[in-house]
Design an enzyme around this catalytic site. Structure first.
Site, PDB file in Angstrom:
ATOM      1  CG  ASP A 331      -1.642   1.239   1.383  1.00 35.28           C
ATOM      2  OD1 ASP A 331      -2.444   1.332   0.389  1.00 35.28           O
ATOM      3  OD2 ASP A 331      -1.932   1.727   2.312  1.00 35.28           O
ATOM      4  CG  ASP A 530      -2.316   2.153   6.967  1.00 32.73           C
ATOM      5  OD1 ASP A 530      -3.292   1.271   6.911  1.00 32.73           O
ATOM      6  OD2 ASP A 530      -2.489   3.424   6.676  1.00 32.73           O
ATOM      7  CG  ASP A 534      -4.649  -1.283   3.629  1.00 31.90           C
ATOM      8  OD1 ASP A 534      -5.102  -0.861   2.895  1.00 31.90           O
ATOM      9  OD2 ASP A 534      -3.577  -0.768   4.390  1.00 31.90           O
TER      10      ASP A 534
END
Length: 641
Positions: A331, A530, A534
């Site tokens: 990400d 994080d 997610d």
């Protein structure tokens, strides 16, 4: 209510008692064995020697008998039963000394295994011992010492220089550098100021702090970390499940094989005593102790080493899966980047930079927008003198305007500049193009004309580039970035990091679909995020890795592997540790298999004696345990930092 600390203490005491009892029995077995040996050397001492050997067998086989009985009650056969049958067989053919030697070495190996694997569990429990037992709590105008188990959210605690923090909380007063290495693996202290989060068991630096408790003791980051590690140690990897599956069936096979060998030796004309003795040796030679302990010895050590390094593996399967990844998706926001915008570029066109910063900060100060906060923070950092803006008004989708002194100013995007009828010069166009190419969001400042341009971007973490390079060293064949941000920003970051691909403007459901496609194209895939938003995409990957697990409930629950700090350099370190664990597990399995094949071959072809078979069998078991324990001290200079 039993606290986490009390539960861990009780567990450790119980384990220590079990290890001590096992050691006492091993010691008794040894002295009885020596006594029997000495008595047998004297005339008329054969009977005394035989009794001593029997006592050695009873002491050496005590624990094995209990374990074997528990398994038999479940209609299962195990290795302890094999050893007991072999010892009884030796006694039955008049070789009590061989049975005593067998059970002594078996007892010694089990004691060493329990001690060695206990060390890996104690490495986790050692974290709990770092937390102080009491805290200095403010009660009105008084300061009183309170046990940490009695702390509640809202309590305010004073922490002096050099003291360990007793709870999770938020800094209310004071500034200090806090050493979080025990929890996150970060080697450098982290600066803390009012509003920052702090965690139990971390070490305060030179500043005095007043903190407010946000979690009770039982729900602290440390307590949850220990609970997760303990739970992880009960979950088995595929290799462990395989060895457990083999253990039950292999034990039956060995017993059947020993019985078949006995009948074969008798059919070949051997006496019953000789045939029974050789079948007993075969029973010992073929026992799979080293195979069964090979994977747990490595996995438990890796979990303990990971916890000390700020990496939480939530199961043995997670270690195995991370070791086998071939590609990785990361990400962007909060993982590769800091997760908050910063002012990175300035182009002063009709004023100097200090004046540009001063005017921009005056306009943006009333706003709570992250970009406005970034401009104000940078201006304060550079010491720009800011005046007070009045009649400040936000213009949705375009920017902001207000009055400074007797003049009207505005700050925003190109639409606002055009609506303000500002002339966009070639210098302004060049600056805009340059900033946008670097992935910045641009803010144009002007009054009658354009005074300057500011570029704000979510900057890369300092360690991101090094982390990607180290992942390349580990041989990952494809590294990609996934983001909901625009393609221009994604391209700039991807090129700076040297990534293979990037995918921009993704919605959460797009990321999940893309992960499935990437797995199909590139093989086993790890997803790194994080942990805050997610969870679906972390679950869709072969391995979900969450960053910043300290204090982050979502990260702890959503992923397979948790990097307790926000330091991305822990990622290649975790992959390196997982691969080292897999290598050592394969080494251990090889040692176990080679030992069994060698001992069985020698038993069938060279009339191997029982003591030699016992030494080979137990020696391979101890070797496997010690090889696994090497992971407690694992480090890689190429992946550190």
């Amino acid at each position: 209510m039993v606290t986490t600390s009390e539960r861990l203490t009780q567990s450790q005491r119980s384990e220590n008692r079990r290890i001590r009892f096992s050691a006492y029995l091993t010691g008794i077995t040894f002295f009885c064995l020596i006594g029997g040996f000495l008595a047998s050397r004297f005339s008329g001492g054969q009977a005394v020697g035989f009794v001593a050997y029997l006592l050695a067998c009873i002491a050496g086989g005590w624990s094995a008998s209990k374990k074997a009985w528990q398994e038999l009650k479940r209609f299962r056969l195990d290795i302890d039963l094999l050893m007991l049958i072999a010892a009884l067989g030796a006694i039955a053919v008049g070789k009590a000394v061989d049975g005593a030697v067998l059970l002594f070495l078996f007892s010694l190996a089990n004691t060493l295994e329990e001690y060695a694997l206990g060390r890996t569990r104690q490495a986790i429990r050692a974290l709990e011992k770092l937390r102080p037992e009491r805290a200095l709590v403010l009660r009105g105008d008084l300061e009183v010492w309170v046990p940490v188990e009695e702390l509640a959210p809202g309590d305010r605690i004073r922490v002096g220089p050099g003291e360990r923090l007793p709870a999770d909380g938020i800094i209310v007063e004071g500034e200090s550098a806090v050493d979080e290495s025990a929890l996150t693996g970060e080697s450098l202290p982290v600066d803390k100021a009012p509003g920052n989060s702090v965690f139990s068991c971390t070490l305060n630096g030179n500043g005095a702090l007043l903190m407010e408790v946000t979690r009770p003791n039982s729900q602290s980051t440390l307590a949850r970390l220990i609970n997760l590690v303990e739970r992880a140690q009960t979950e088995k990897s595929h290799a462990e499940e395989f060895t457990q599956w083999i253990k039950q069936r292999y034990t039956v096979l060995v017993l059947v094989g020993a019985a078949f060998a006995l009948m074969t030796f008798l059919a070949l004309g051997h006496s019953f005593g000789t045939a029974f003795h050789r079948a007993t040796v075969l029973l010992v030679a073929a026992s799979p102790c080293a195979l069964v302990i090979s994977t747990p010895a490595a996995v438990l050590s890796a979990m303990a080493r990971g916890a000390r390094g700020g990496v939480l593996f939530k199961s043995g399967a997670a270690i195995e899966a991370l070791a086998r990844v071939e590609a990785m998706a990361l990400d962007k926001t909060g993982t590769l980047t800091q997760g908050k915008p910063r002012l990175t570029n300035l182009a002063a066109l009709r004023c100097d930079e200090q004046e540009l910063l001063s005017l921009a900060a005056a306009l943006e100060r009333p706003s709570e927008h992250p970009i406005a906060r970034a401009i104000v923070a940078f201006a304060e950092q550079k010491g720009a003198v800011t005046t007070q803006a009045s009649a400040v008004k936000a213009i949705p989708g375009e920017g902001i305007q207000g009055e400074i002194g007797n003049e009207s100013y505005w700050a925003g995007n190109l639409r606002l500049a055009r609506r303000s009828k500002a002339i966009i010069s070639s210098d302004a166009r060049a600056a805009l193009a340059r900033f946008e190419e670097q992935g910045c969001t641009t803010i144009i400042l002007g009054n009658q004309g354009i005074l300057g341009i500011l570029g704000v971007a979510d900057t890369l973490r300092p360690e991101s580039k090094v982390a990607v390079q180290r992942l390349r060293v580990l041989g990952l064949k494809n590294i990609q970035m996934l983001t909901g941000d625009n393609a221009r920003v994604a391209r700039a970051i991807s090129e700076e990091l040297g990534l293979d691909e990037f995918h921009a403007q993704l919605l959460p459901e797009d990321k999940v679909a893309l992960i499935r496609e990437l797995r199909r194209r590139h093989g086993r895939l790890a997803m790194v995020g994080d942990g805050l938003n997610d969870a679906p995409v972390l679950a869709a990957a072969d391995v979900g890795v969450a960053m910043g697990g300290a204090g982050n409930d979502v990260a702890l629950e959503a992923s397979d592997v948790v990097l307790m700090s926000d330091n991305l350099s822990r990622l290649p370190w975790a992959v390196g540790l997982a691969r080292a664990t897999r290598r050592i597990t394969l080494q251990n399995l090889t040692i176990g298999l080679v030992a069994i094949l060698t001992l069985v071959t020698l038993t069938l072809s060279a009339h191997l004696e029982l003591p030699v078979a016992v030494i080979g069998h137990e020696g391979s078991t101890v070797l496997v345990v010690l090889n696994g324990l090497r992971l407690l001290f694992w480090r890689s200079s190429a992946l550190e930092g």
